[in-house]
Design a protein around this motif. Structure first.
Motif, PDB file in Angstrom:
ATOM      1  N   THR A 149     -35.504 -44.661 -58.484  1.00 25.76           N
ATOM      2  CA  THR A 149     -34.959 -44.910 -59.820  1.00 25.76           C
ATOM      3  C   THR A 149     -33.529 -45.430 -59.748  1.00 25.76           C
ATOM      4  O   THR A 149     -32.699 -44.902 -59.020  1.00 25.76           O
ATOM      5  N   GLY A 150     -33.294 -46.489 -60.471  1.00 19.23           N
ATOM      6  CA  GLY A 150     -31.945 -47.014 -60.588  1.00 19.23           C
ATOM      7  C   GLY A 150     -31.427 -47.774 -59.378  1.00 19.23           C
ATOM      8  O   GLY A 150     -30.240 -48.084 -59.313  1.00 19.23           O
ATOM      9  N   ARG A 170     -43.224 -50.980 -60.722  1.00 22.60           N
ATOM     10  CA  ARG A 170     -43.313 -51.641 -62.026  1.00 22.60           C
ATOM     11  C   ARG A 170     -42.961 -50.672 -63.142  1.00 22.60           C
ATOM     12  O   ARG A 170     -42.210 -50.988 -64.054  1.00 22.60           O
ATOM     13  N   MET A 171     -43.556 -49.483 -63.037  1.00 21.15           N
ATOM     14  CA  MET A 171     -43.355 -48.466 -64.054  1.00 21.15           C
ATOM     15  C   MET A 171     -41.876 -48.133 -64.215  1.00 21.15           C
ATOM     16  O   MET A 171     -41.414 -47.855 -65.310  1.00 21.15           O
ATOM     17  N   PHE A 172     -41.150 -48.148 -63.106  1.00 20.42           N
ATOM     18  CA  PHE A 172     -39.743 -47.789 -63.159  1.00 20.42           C
ATOM     19  C   PHE A 172     -38.839 -49.014 -63.111  1.00 20.42           C
ATOM     20  O   PHE A 172     -37.658 -48.914 -62.816  1.00 20.42           O
ATOM     21  N   SER A 173     -39.436 -50.181 -63.410  1.00 22.67           N
ATOM     22  CA  SER A 173     -38.669 -51.433 -63.493  1.00 22.67           C
ATOM     23  C   SER A 173     -37.756 -51.667 -62.300  1.00 22.67           C
ATOM     24  O   SER A 173     -36.596 -52.024 -62.464  1.00 22.67           O
ATOM     25  N   VAL A 174     -38.278 -51.448 -61.111  1.00 20.98           N
ATOM     26  CA  VAL A 174     -37.483 -51.671 -59.913  1.00 20.98           C
ATOM     27  C   VAL A 174     -37.868 -53.022 -59.308  1.00 20.98           C
ATOM     28  O   VAL A 174     -39.041 -53.358 -59.223  1.00 20.98           O
ATOM     29  N   THR A 234     -52.942 -39.597 -60.807  1.00 19.97           N
ATOM     30  CA  THR A 234     -52.513 -40.696 -61.671  1.00 19.97           C
ATOM     31  C   THR A 234     -51.087 -41.116 -61.291  1.00 19.97           C
ATOM     32  O   THR A 234     -50.228 -40.262 -61.100  1.00 19.97           O
ATOM     33  N   VAL A 235     -50.863 -42.429 -61.187  1.00 23.29           N
ATOM     34  CA  VAL A 235     -49.530 -42.921 -60.828  1.00 23.29           C
ATOM     35  C   VAL A 235     -48.527 -42.489 -61.897  1.00 23.29           C
ATOM     36  O   VAL A 235     -48.792 -42.616 -63.091  1.00 23.29           O
ATOM     37  N   GLY A 236     -47.388 -41.960 -61.464  1.00 29.69           N
ATOM     38  CA  GLY A 236     -46.360 -41.531 -62.411  1.00 29.69           C
ATOM     39  C   GLY A 236     -46.329 -40.018 -62.576  1.00 29.69           C
ATOM     40  O   GLY A 236     -45.362 -39.458 -63.059  1.00 29.69           O
ATOM     41  N   GLU A 237     -47.412 -39.332 -62.155  1.00 29.04           N
ATOM     42  CA  GLU A 237     -47.388 -37.873 -62.147  1.00 29.04           C
ATOM     43  C   GLU A 237     -46.490 -37.421 -60.999  1.00 29.04           C
ATOM     44  O   GLU A 237     -46.358 -38.132 -60.002  1.00 29.04           O
ATOM     45  N   THR A 293     -32.298 -48.814 -71.824  1.00 26.14           N
ATOM     46  CA  THR A 293     -31.873 -49.877 -70.915  1.00 26.14           C
ATOM     47  C   THR A 293     -32.277 -49.612 -69.481  1.00 26.14           C
ATOM     48  O   THR A 293     -32.154 -50.455 -68.627  1.00 26.14           O
ATOM     49  N   SER A 294     -32.726 -48.415 -69.208  1.00 28.53           N
ATOM     50  CA  SER A 294     -33.165 -48.137 -67.844  1.00 28.53           C
ATOM     51  C   SER A 294     -34.310 -47.165 -67.913  1.00 28.53           C
ATOM     52  O   SER A 294     -34.549 -46.535 -68.916  1.00 28.53           O
ATOM     53  N   LYS A 295     -35.032 -47.090 -66.799  1.00 28.82           N
ATOM     54  CA  LYS A 295     -36.108 -46.114 -66.750  1.00 28.82           C
ATOM     55  C   LYS A 295     -35.510 -44.791 -66.322  1.00 28.82           C
ATOM     56  O   LYS A 295     -34.633 -44.740 -65.471  1.00 28.82           O
ATOM     57  N   GLY A 296     -35.979 -43.725 -66.909  1.00 27.50           N
ATOM     58  CA  GLY A 296     -35.397 -42.418 -66.636  1.00 27.50           C
ATOM     59  C   GLY A 296     -35.771 -41.885 -65.272  1.00 27.50           C
ATOM     60  O   GLY A 296     -36.685 -42.354 -64.628  1.00 27.50           O
TER      61      GLY A 296
END
Lengths: 285, 279, 119
Positions: free
Chosen positions: A182-183, A209-213, B137-140, C114-117
């Motif tokens: 993240t980040g 993708r989910m974490f926009s990296v 599940t992805v994200g868990e 603005t960002s993913k947590g």
């Protein structure tokens, strides 16, 4: 802004740590963060003296005062994690520290206490400071430990005015990986041309993708299966993700690890190729 | 008899060992508990006979009953429930399902509802073998719940192989909970030895019997064998690295279908670990 | 009206933080009393869910407006639930400087994260 680069791999054993170690010598203002807390191996290649060592308190765990305990069993039945046995003993490996047992105990026999779940090391290496950590085997909460290693790495970077942090992430897709990516400024995913490699790559791609990296991929040992390597490239093409590097299988890679040498500092031809320097250039930007 | 196959680091050949040993056996069940990155199913061709969801609970707040006292938020250790001015926020992915918030709620405003965190797939292989794998599940954040469900489903099997998650974290502990014997799959590099040490530490703390299979032994040095001898750990078998193996694995092939060398290795491991139980 | 600014140190001349939920301090500016107060951000050491907890700290302090460098989805959702408006400041300024920028209406309001947590 600090350039934070994380190297991850869905599948283990793809050469993530060897490659992480290989990029380190090209940076001058660097902090190294080994976030693969289950298998912290970077310090085997990047040798460094421990400057500071401290305990990491992950969370609080219940402690039972057996003088007060009436063995009513309420804590055992209330625990959703099966972390208390029928003879009222806390099973540390499964306890998540939610403190429900403390709350339900009618005789106040349970209190919560800080628990050490690992150790964090601050090392001095010839390439710059390195933060790494070790989880006590079987402990959970490695995500927390990863977050702490990254935070310390950032602190050191600010203090010493260093502009790059290189993070060796863990394999998989759970909390420890999420904490590691993240980040960050860039993620490098190391994969290999096997059916498992591709399968796990898809999950990691989903995660970044989910974490926009922003992520690019290295296919390591690509010539062990040219057909799978092609399949991986087709998949990444479809996803709009660039393959930034393809490395051939070379026994010298394993040999250099066996000799405790960073692969890119040996005379393997790949590490003097244009592709390699182009890749380093990308990381520096 | 439950046998867990594990490795400190990934990529040592744990799954290769699991699926080939399983395929070598005359009977038995294999569960893949590496639910973050399950791979066994890529090698085992069977018939899907059942698919089930694994659920975790998370709180749902009834706005009519809630009096915004804030007790749930104060209790929650995971920041999963935050009482704000006019509503209570619930972050599902942070919830550990401990039940604390509903316990402390004075107005009974909190109920729990189900959320799917993964799936378990049951496969029939041949007539007398079962193969189950879990997929998170992805994200868990944690696969422990899925692993526990897998173990619970198969606790009465006569011969059970458990392909465990790599490493020494909570999910590995969950996977080896019911194991009578553990096989560590290790590779003979400095990384491999370092990671294996951590697994050995874990297995000793958990008081398990275990032995080691050294994979790709020709790609390393002799340190690992020295280590095993010094520590008095049983060396079950050593297996060579072969480009041909790598090629077959890349395509999802079972090595015992192609290599007599590999079949012999599996036979030997099965004999050492299972004795006459495989007859 | 109270305005919170994420800060790296404990006074109004400090540099603003480049993170919201994991900043060291929040400087609370009270526009009725024209005074500054620093509160330690205890959410910064949380393993997960720092965003929501940080917002709760601001909510409990009676903050109406938050000036932030970035926001994760959880923090934003929580700010909305606490009726706290958030505005994004540029990096490398001091707490006072971004406060002036806010009064000059030069900071954009944040309506999407603005960002993913972080977990």
């Amino acid at each position: 802004m600090i350039n934070e680069i994380v190297v991850i791999s869905g599948k283990g054993g793809t050469g993530k740590t060897s490659l992480t170690a290989s990029i380190i010598p090209y940076f001058e203002d660097l902090v190294i963060a080994d976030c693969d807390v289950d298998a912290p191996d970077l310090n085997i290649l990047i040798k460094g003296d421990i400057v500071q060592e401290r305990d990491f308190i992950g969370f609080q765990r219940p402690v039972i005062d057996y003088d007060k305990c009436t063995y009513c069993g309420l804590c055992q039945t209330s625990c959703n994690f099966n972390a208390i046995s029928e003879d009222i003993i806390i099973k540390n490996a499964t306890c998540e520290g939610c403190k429900v047992c403390e709350y339900v105990c009618p005789t106040d026999a349970i209190t919560m206490h800080d628990t050490i779940i690992g150790k964090i090391y601050h090392r001095k290496t010839i390439f710059g400071p390195m933060i790494d950590a070790r989880l006590i085997p079987g402990e959970e909460s490695s995500g927390k430990l990863v977050a702490e290693v990254r935070k310390l790495a950032r602190d050191v970077a600010y203090e010493e005015n260093r502009n790059t942090i290189i993070i060796d992430g863990s394999p998989g897709i759970a909390c420890n990986v999420i904490s590691a990516i993240t980040g960050v400024s860039k993620a490098i995913i190391v994969t290999e041309p096997t059916i498992s490699g591709l399968h796990d790559l898809k999950k990691v791609v989903h995660l970044v993708r989910m974490f926009s990296v922003k992520a690019k991929v290295i296919i390591n040992k690509y010539d062990l299966s040219l057909s799978k390597a092609k399949e991986i490239k087709e998949y990444l093409d479809l996803m709009g993700i660039e393959v930034i590097l393809e490395l051939p299988f070379d026994v010298e890679m394993v040999n250099s690890i066996n000799n405790l040498k960073i692969p890119s500092t040996t005379d393997m031809p790949f590490f003097s190729s244009d592709e390699w320097f182009k890749f380093i250039e990308y990381l520096r930007k | 008899m439950n046998i867990a196959i594990l490795s400190g680091k990934g990529g040592t050949g744990k799954t290769t060992l699991s699926v080939n040993l399983f395929s070598y056996l005359n009977k038995g069940t294999l569960i893949d508990t590496d639910v973050e990155e399950p791979n066994s199913h890529l090698f085992l061709k069977g018939k899907l006979i059942k698919e089930e969801g694994v659920y975790k609970k998370y709180p749902l707040v009834d706005d009519d009953l809630c009096n915004y006292c804030g007790k749930c938020g104060d209790f929650c250790n995971f920041n999963a429930i935050i009482p704000a001015k006019k509503k209570v926020l619930v972050f599902q992915d942070l919830c550990h399902d401990c039940g604390g918030c509903s316990l402390v709620c004075p107005t009974d405003a909190i109920k729990y509802i189900d959320k799917e965190v993964g799936k378990i797939y049951h496969h029939q292989i041949d007539d007398n073998k079962l193969f189950l794998y879990g997929n998170m599940t992805v994200g868990e954040v944690s696969g422990v719940k899925i692993i526990e469900t897998l173990e619970e489903t198969t606790k009465n099997e006569e011969i059970l192989l458990i392909d465990s998650p790599p490493g020494t974290s909570c999910s590995t502990v969950a996977a080896i909970k019911g194991a009578d014997y553990c096989i560590i799959c290790a590779e003979p590099t400095p990384f491999g030895i370092s990671d294996m040490r951590m697994v050995v530490e874990l297995l000793r703390a958990e008081k398990r019997n275990f032995g080691v299979v050294v994979n790709k032994y020709n790609l390393g040095n002799s340190e690992i064998f020295k280590y095993l001898e010094e520590e008095g750990i049983e060396l079950l078998e050593k297996i060579k690295f072969d480009r041909e193996f790598a090629n077959l694995l890349a395509d999802g092939e079972l090595l015992i279908n192609h290599s007599e060398y590999f079949t012999n290795k599996m036979a030997n491991i099965a004999k050492k670990v299972l004795g006459d139980k495989n007859d | 009206m109270k305005i919170a600014i994420s800060s790296s140190e404990n006074n109004e001349n400090s540099k603003v933080s480049d993170r919201f939920a994991r900043s060291e301090y929040f400087i609370i500016y009270d526009h009725d009393k024209l005074s500054f107060e620093a509160i330690v951000n205890t959410a910064k050491d949380e393993g997960s869910g720092a965003g929501g907890k940080a917002v709760k700290i601001l909510g409990d302090a009676g903050v109406d407006i938050a000036l932030v460098p970035e926001l994760g989805p959880k923090a934003l959702e929580a700010l909305l639930a606490f009726d706290i408006k958030s505005y994004q400041y540029p990096r490398e300024k001091t707490v006072k400087e971004v406060l002036y920028l806010y009064f000059e209406k030069k900071l954009p309001e944040l309506l999407i994260s603005t960002s993913k947590g972080k977990h």
